[in-house]
Design a protein around this motif. Structure first.
Motif, mmCIF file in Angstrom:
data_model
loop_
_atom_site.group_PDB
_atom_site.id
_atom_site.type_symbol
_atom_site.label_atom_id
_atom_site.label_comp_id
_atom_site.label_asym_id
_atom_site.label_seq_id
_atom_site.Cartn_x
_atom_site.Cartn_y
_atom_site.Cartn_z
ATOM 1 N N LEU A 1 0.866 -1.191 0.000
ATOM 2 C CA LEU A 1 0.000 0.000 0.000
ATOM 3 C C LEU A 1 0.896 1.232 0.000
ATOM 4 N N ILE A 2 0.672 2.114 -0.971
ATOM 5 C CA ILE A 2 1.523 3.309 -1.111
ATOM 6 C C ILE A 2 0.677 4.448 -1.676
ATOM 7 N N PRO A 3 0.938 5.692 -1.277
ATOM 8 C CA PRO A 3 0.226 6.808 -1.907
ATOM 9 C C PRO A 3 0.550 6.884 -3.408
ATOM 10 N N ALA A 4 -0.409 7.342 -4.193
ATOM 11 C CA ALA A 4 -0.199 7.430 -5.646
ATOM 12 C C ALA A 4 0.578 8.696 -5.985
ATOM 13 N N PHE A 5 1.833 8.760 -5.518
ATOM 14 C CA PHE A 5 2.692 9.881 -5.893
ATOM 15 C C PHE A 5 2.852 9.844 -7.423
ATOM 16 N N PRO A 6 3.083 11.019 -8.049
ATOM 17 C CA PRO A 6 3.124 11.040 -9.519
ATOM 18 C C PRO A 6 4.085 10.008 -10.123
ATOM 19 N N ALA A 7 5.295 9.889 -9.546
ATOM 20 C CA ALA A 7 6.272 8.957 -10.129
ATOM 21 C C ALA A 7 5.789 7.510 -10.016
ATOM 22 N N VAL A 8 5.104 7.200 -8.925
ATOM 23 C CA VAL A 8 4.604 5.839 -8.725
ATOM 24 C C VAL A 8 3.474 5.568 -9.721
ATOM 25 N N MET A 9 2.592 6.538 -9.849
ATOM 26 C CA MET A 9 1.428 6.397 -10.737
ATOM 27 C C MET A 9 1.880 6.272 -12.189
ATOM 28 N N ARG A 10 2.839 7.141 -12.585
ATOM 29 C CA ARG A 10 3.338 7.095 -13.964
ATOM 30 C C ARG A 10 3.938 5.732 -14.262
ATOM 31 N N GLY A 11 4.802 5.271 -13.336
ATOM 32 C CA GLY A 11 5.508 4.009 -13.548
ATOM 33 C C GLY A 11 4.538 2.847 -13.668
ATOM 34 N N ILE A 12 3.515 2.848 -12.837
ATOM 35 C CA ILE A 12 2.565 1.731 -12.858
ATOM 36 C C ILE A 12 1.642 1.836 -14.076
ATOM 37 N N SER A 13 1.157 3.046 -14.347
ATOM 38 C CA SER A 13 0.248 3.223 -15.493
ATOM 39 C C SER A 13 0.928 2.895 -16.817
ATOM 40 N N ALA A 14 2.252 3.053 -16.859
ATOM 41 C CA ALA A 14 2.982 2.782 -18.104
ATOM 42 C C ALA A 14 2.937 1.298 -18.457
ATOM 43 N N VAL A 15 2.782 0.435 -17.456
ATOM 44 C CA VAL A 15 2.859 -0.997 -17.754
ATOM 45 C C VAL A 15 1.561 -1.754 -17.495
ATOM 46 N N THR A 16 0.632 -1.135 -16.783
ATOM 47 C CA THR A 16 -0.593 -1.885 -16.470
ATOM 48 C C THR A 16 -1.748 -0.937 -16.160
ATOM 49 N N GLU A 17 -2.920 -1.510 -16.055
ATOM 50 C CA GLU A 17 -4.088 -0.694 -15.722
ATOM 51 C C GLU A 17 -4.308 -0.672 -14.220
ATOM 52 N N THR A 18 -4.945 0.395 -13.741
ATOM 53 C CA THR A 18 -5.338 0.407 -12.329
ATOM 54 C C THR A 18 -6.867 0.308 -12.250
ATOM 55 N N HIS A 19 -7.339 -0.303 -11.177
ATOM 56 C CA HIS A 19 -8.787 -0.455 -10.988
ATOM 57 C C HIS A 19 -9.190 0.211 -9.686
#
Ligand code: ADP
Length: 485
Positions: A40-58
């Motif tokens: 569990l981690i806050p959706a800081f911009p760098a975290v969100m960018r990195g994750i969104s680049a490779v997968t979808e979030t629900h």
């Protein structure tokens, strides 16, 4: 067993220090070993960018909190399931998760990190109908309130089967805020107590973790001992002594992520190598000397520092030892950022000795790898060191760590004493006191050993063979979780 790791950094997406490296490796390894583990981690911009680049979030659920509405999202990143707390008014800020570009802590940090702890507890209560942790492991002060919110739930008869672990990566950061915030963040007034999260009249997120967790871990056995003393306890030593007496304090040494740090496969190196092809290591050194404008001379001893520049790391001692290094025709390379006085002092030094001292101020992951591979000796004269990762990388790369005997440094480096050399256990250089004389003596010993190429190579091979894998650390966490359940 279902384990939720609550944190604020995550390598390779967002890193300010060793905590990120731990989160980037430990949950994945626990999953590998059959423990159902999520982050569990806050959706800081760098975290969100990195994750969104490779997968979808629900979207899992929208939650009304004391700091407004937040969305809890779910994604799968590099085989690790991750919950993200999306709240643009709290977390959509570039750079460090903790402070602005001028190094000023964000004035709303109390809400930002209370929300992190609050959502951890909501997940334990069943926020996600598909998955509910029965162990919550909170990392450093940022996540400390997870343990307090859960303690409050237990008071009301909820989450009774959920155990909490609080992991201290650095006791020096206590996460203190004015006491009047307590009710605003939905915690009961009586938690502001010496037997609670009160610390010198304030509320301390770190103390919340230390006090309310069922078990406290720290990232090396020696640091676990040290923090029970006045010298290292930062005022928490009494509480920690009690935890120790109750068998609720354990030190588990961090590991090295082989996928990121391995001289045979490291993509940042000019030349990969193994313990069998140590000769190839030199090509990295020559390339680094060239890159930093130093005299290209593979035979010169190269001392290096990759570190936050702070009092903790004892780098004022390295500054003081620099004339000694130069006198012995050796070179020094420093990569780091932090304390302005230290930054200026190192830059000044490199301007005075541009061909033998190379200093880069900043944070540069690729250069850090090249330096670790190129150095003959990695200097870590820390005043205290919960675990320290750079010395573990140095061991793995055959770049011998020269460290002060404290915390994780004491637990991971075996001195080149005559006895250790004789029984083939030496892996580096260890000195005792935080004095220039002690540091210089250790540097001298490294210079003397380097004149004997065969012995040096033997020690390098011993260092490279040492087992600091995450498999080993994860097994220790696993046995801790089993004891708690
Ligand atoms: P701490 O967490 O106290 O800063 P650690 O040794 O546990 O110290 O972890 C530091 C991590 O950060 C290591 O992975 C190290 O390589 C990295 N690091 C520190 N400073 C820099 C820098 N200036 N550039 C790149 N990496 C750095």
């Amino acid at each position: 067993m279902r384990v939720l790791h609550v944190c604020s950094e995550f390598f390779p997406l967002l890193k300010t220090g060793g905590l990120a490296d731990v989160i980037g490796a430990l949950p994945a390894e626990l999953n590998e070993q059959g423990i159902d583990t999520r982050i569990l981690i806050p959706a800081f911009p760098a975290v969100m960018r990195g994750i969104s680049a490779v997968t979808e979030t629900h979207l899992v659920r929208s939650v009304e909190t004391f700091a407004g509405q937040v969305n809890v999202l779910y994604a799968q990143y590099q085989n690790v399931p991750v919950y993200l707390i999306e709240a643009s008014h709290l977390f959509e800020r570039e750079g460090s998760p903790y402070h602005d570009a001028h190094q000023h802590d964000y004035s709303d940090n109390v809400y930002r990190f209370a929300v992190l702890g609050f959502i951890a507890s909501e997940l334990a209560k069943g926020l996600d109908s598909h998955w509910q942790p029965n162990i919550v492991q909170a990392h450093d002060w940022h996540a400390g309130l997870s343990c307090a919110y859960l303690a409050n739930e237990k008071r009301h008869g909820k989450c009774l089967d959920v155990k909490t672990v609080f992991t201290v990566h650095n006791l020096a950061f206590s996460g203190c805020f004015a006491s009047h915030f307590l009710e605003e963040i939905w915690l009961p007034a009586d938690f502001l107590h010496v037997d609670g999260l009160e610390f010198h009249g304030q509320l301390s997120f770190l103390k919340a973790g230390l006090y309310y967790a069922d078990h406290v871990t720290t990232v090396s056995p020696t640091y676990a001992d040290e923090i029970c003393t006045v010298e290292f306890g930062c005022g928490f030593e009494g509480l920690l002594q009690t935890k120790r007496k109750n068998h609720a304090l354990t030190g588990i040494l961090n590991g090295v992520d082989d996928a990121v740090w391995h001289p045979q496969t490291d993509k940042h190196l000019v030349q990969n190598y193994t313990h069998k092809t140590l000769g190839k290591k030199t090509a990295n050194k020559s390339a680094l000397q060239k890159e930093l404008g130093l005299t290209v001379a593979p035979q010169k001893m190269l001392y290096a520092v990759v570190s936050r520049l702070s009092w903790q790391k004892g780098l004022d001692l390295v500054l003081a030892a620099s004339p000694y290094i130069l006198e012995h025709d050796a070179q020094l390379v420093v990569l780091g950022s932090g304390d302005e006085g230290l930054q200026h002092a190192f830059l000044h030094l490199s301007q005075q000795h541009p061909t033998n001292i190379g200093v880069v101020i900043g944070y540069d992951e690729a250069l850090a790898h090249r330096i670790v591979a190129s150095a003959d000796v990695l200097l870590m004269p820390s005043r205290f060191e919960p675990c320290g990762l750079t010395q573990l990388y140095g061991l793995k790369y055959g770049s011998l760590p020269l460290v002060r005997r404290t915390g994780g440094l004491a637990d991971s480096v075996n001195d080149c004493s005559l006895e250790n050399l004789a029984d083939n256990s030496a892996t580096g250089f260890v000195f005792e006191r935080e004095t220039l004389a002690d540091l210089q003596r250790a540097i001298k010993r490294s210079l003397v050993l380097s004149a004997d190429k065969t012995s040096w190579e033997t020690v390098q091979k011993q260092a490279m063979a040492a087992d600091f894998s995450w498999q080993r650390s994860a097994k220790e966490y696993l046995s801790l979780y089993s004891r708690l359940k």
